[in-house]
Design an enzyme around this catalytic site. Structure first.
Site, PDB file in Angstrom:
ATOM      1  N   ASP A 131      39.701   4.987  36.757  1.00 44.16           N
ATOM      2  CA  ASP A 131      39.645   3.640  37.328  1.00 44.16           C
ATOM      3  C   ASP A 131      39.500   2.608  36.215  1.00 44.16           C
ATOM      4  OD1 ASP A 131      39.661   1.699  39.286  1.00 44.16           O
ATOM      5  OD2 ASP A 131      37.510   1.771  39.611  1.00 44.16           O
ATOM      6  N   PHE A 132      40.378   2.697  35.243  1.00 52.65           N
ATOM      7  CA  PHE A 132      40.417   1.729  34.141  1.00 52.65           C
ATOM      8  C   PHE A 132      41.223   0.526  34.635  1.00 52.65           C
ATOM      9  CE2 PHE A 132      42.713  -0.005  30.472  1.00 52.65           C
ATOM     10  CZ  PHE A 132      41.693  -0.190  29.552  1.00 52.65           C
ATOM     11  N   GLU A 133      40.633  -0.681  34.556  1.00 53.32           N
ATOM     12  CA  GLU A 133      41.343  -1.851  35.092  1.00 53.32           C
ATOM     13  C   GLU A 133      41.366  -3.033  34.132  1.00 53.32           C
ATOM     14  OE1 GLU A 133      40.554  -2.883  39.174  1.00 53.32           O
ATOM     15  OE2 GLU A 133      40.110  -0.814  39.739  1.00 53.32           O
ATOM     16  N   ASP A 134      41.022  -2.810  32.879  1.00 50.57           N
ATOM     17  CA  ASP A 134      41.014  -3.908  31.911  1.00 50.57           C
ATOM     18  C   ASP A 134      42.413  -4.465  31.686  1.00 50.57           C
ATOM     19  OD1 ASP A 134      38.392  -3.265  31.654  1.00 50.57           O
ATOM     20  OD2 ASP A 134      38.441  -2.859  29.500  1.00 50.57           O
ATOM     21  N   TYR A 183      50.209  -1.688  31.470  1.00 54.49           N
ATOM     22  CA  TYR A 183      50.096  -0.258  31.155  1.00 54.49           C
ATOM     23  C   TYR A 183      51.484   0.371  31.230  1.00 54.49           C
ATOM     24  CZ  TYR A 183      45.298  -1.158  33.002  1.00 54.49           C
ATOM     25  OH  TYR A 183      44.063  -1.664  33.290  1.00 54.49           O
TER      26      TYR A 183
END
Ligand SMILES: *[C@@H]1O[C@H](CO)[C@@H](O)[C@H](O)[C@H]1NC(C)=O
Ligand SMILES: *[C@@H]1O[C@H](CO)[C@@H](O)[C@H](O)[C@H]1NC(C)=O
Ligand SMILES: *[C@@H]1O[C@H](CO)[C@@H](O)[C@H](O)[C@H]1NC(C)=O
Ligand SMILES: *[C@@H]1O[C@H](CO)[C@@H](O)[C@H](O)[C@H]1NC(C)=O
Ligand SMILES: *[C@@H]1O[C@H](CO)[C@@H](O)[C@H](O)[C@H]1NC(C)=O
Ligand SMILES: *[C@@H]1O[C@H](CO)[C@@H](O)[C@H](O)[C@H]1NC(C)=O
Ligand SMILES: *[C@@H]1O[C@H](CO)[C@@H](O)[C@H](O)[C@H]1NC(C)=O
Ligand SMILES: *[C@@H]1O[C@H](CO)[C@@H](O)[C@H](O)[C@H]1NC(C)=O
Length: 374
Positions: A131-134, A183
């Site tokens: 859950d990487f959202e940067d 991404y």
């Protein structure tokens, strides 16, 4: 003949002993049966992929376990839930994040992967959800590729440890730089079991008029999914995630046709965003706000979403949310186009204690998939 007959049994016994010694650091299985500690094997079935935020048996024991296939424990690990999920043939997985500044450091990535594999093994879990959202700027291809490498290394390492481990990645509602999250979405789909498309927070960057809008508009959701498809993602690698929560916005002004102007709160380079409002859960909306609304539920034809107004101390608020009617349309995108499944953020936004009928309605609206792929 007699001896030879027993031979394989002896080998199995000695082998189990070796496995036991190698994994000696593992605590013994905390479930009612050894079988409940085993990793779930089915990797073809359609997914009902859910996020659990409350470490409360009262909440998770009431999920519809005839439907759930994977539960992500957010912010906690509970072995009792792991046993419970396994008993129902569902996976229990870890949620994970990684500091952006470390993405380009291969040593840090490897260490992190090993550590998380240990956590998964130690707790008899079935895998991990990223859950990487940067934000990653479009020109930071080093960070972009660092993230792909992190997921890839996790995927390779986990599958090597156990081919049934599941590795999944949460992605923005559309792959075209939403929230400056540039991404490598296509490669992320290659190096994971599937992507969980977060078809919500779609007002995080409002480019047009600064007014309240749908959290998960049908057409935005459809176009987002379609962009993943056009990009080349395998349909079987896409799970459509929907919100079981909504937003409440304070209206700075409101027009006769109910357009609610909101305060300008910028987000990642855009002047207006849903940060002007705040998130509220479905049970609260249904039990506390809708009954006191000034408009009643209004169906918005442009987004196929419900909304209503609520007046408190002369201030007008506008609530945008999802309910079984709007969700069914989105679930149908997944079913109709043959995606891997659906899921929601989050399973605890409905509460059987506060709003039993509403909670049941939300679980019932989820599609019914065959429990086993075989
Ligand atoms: C990567 O991280 C390690 C440990 O965190 C550190 O010792 C090393 O200098 C870092 N490498 C680079 C290239 O920054
Ligand atoms: C990230 O880098 C910093 C500075 O090198 C280091 O202290 C920290 O432990 C690293 N974190 C991870 C998760 O690798
Ligand atoms: C990326 O672009 C920004 C401006 O848009 C610039 O300030 C920065 O130096 C660039 N970074 C790289 C690594 O090119
Ligand atoms: C993932 O890692 C494997 C093994 O290191 C490598 O062969 C493959 O090219 C990588 N895939 C991507 C998309 O980076
Ligand atoms: C965004 O806000 C800034 C500062 O208030 C303003 O200068 C700019 O014109 C605004 N941009 C848009 C597109 O409205
Ligand atoms: C839902 O929201 C209400 C109001 O903010 C809060 O009291 C309640 O604890 C929330 N329930 C859950 C399950 O988050
Ligand atoms: C209405 O406003 C009052 C006072 O501002 C506040 O205490 C109350 O919680 C609000 N009611 C709701 C349902 O938001
Ligand atoms: C599902 O979507 C398809 C394609 O848009 C549509 O033809 C069908 O009527 C929809 N079914 C339901 C139940 O909404």
């Amino acid at each position: 003949m007699g001896r030879e007959f027993f031979c394989p049994v002896t080998i199995v016994f000695v082998f189990s002993l070796i496995v036991f010694i190698v994994n000696g650091t593992k605590t013994s299985c905390p479930c009612a049966t050894e079988q409940q500690c085993e990793v779930i094997k089915d990797d073809k079935r359609k997914e009902i992929f859910i996020f659990s935020l409350e470490n409360s048996k009262d909440k998770w024991s009431r999920y519809d376990w005839s439907k759930v296939t994977t539960v992500v424990m957010v912010g906690y690990i509970n072995l009792e839930l792991m046993c419970f999920a396994h008993k129902h043939g569902a996976r229990a997985v870890l949620i994970a994040n990684f500091p952006k500044a470390n993405l380009t450091n291969a040593t840090d990535r490897s260490k992190w992967v090993k550590k998380n594999l240990q956590t998964v093994q130690k707790n008899y879990l079935d895998g991990i959800n990223f859950d990487f959202e940067d934000f990653i700027e479009e020109n930071r291809t080093d960070q972009r590729d660092g993230y792909t490498s992190l997921v890839n290394e996790t995927f390779q390492t986990f599958k090597q440890a156990n081919k049934n481990y599941q590795v999944t990645v949460d992605v923005a509602w559309s792959p075209v730089g939403v929230d400056s999250r540039f991404y490598d979405y296509l490669k992320l789909s290659y190096v994971s079991d599937f992507l969980f498309i977060m078809s919500y927070d779609e007002q995080s960057q409002i480019y047009g008029e600064c007014v309240a809008g749908a959290n998960s508009g049908f057409y935005k959701t459809l176009s987002g999914f379609y962009k993943y498809y056009e990009m080349g993602a395998d349909l079987n690698k896409l799970v459509l995630g929907v919100p079981w929560y909504g937003y409440i916005y304070q209206c700075v002004s409101i027009t006769k046709d109910n357009k609610c102007a909101i305060k300008h709160v910028p987000f990642r380079g855009v002047n207006c965003s849903d940060a002007a409002g705040h998130e509220i859960n479905y049970s609260y909306i249904m039990a506390s706000l809708l009954p006191k609304s000034s408009t009643g539920r209004i169906w918005d034809r442009e987004t196929l979403s419900p909304r209503f107004n609520f007046v408190n101390n002369t201030i007008t608020y506008q609530i945008w949310y999802d309910d079984p009617e709007s969700l069914a349309l989105k679930y149908n995108i997944s079913t109709y186009h043959g995606l891997r499944g659906v899921g929601m953020w989050n399973a605890d936004a409905v509460d059987f204690a506060i709003d039993p009928q509403g909670a049941k309605g939300m679980w019932d609206a989820l599609p019914v998939y065959p429990r086993n792929s075989s």
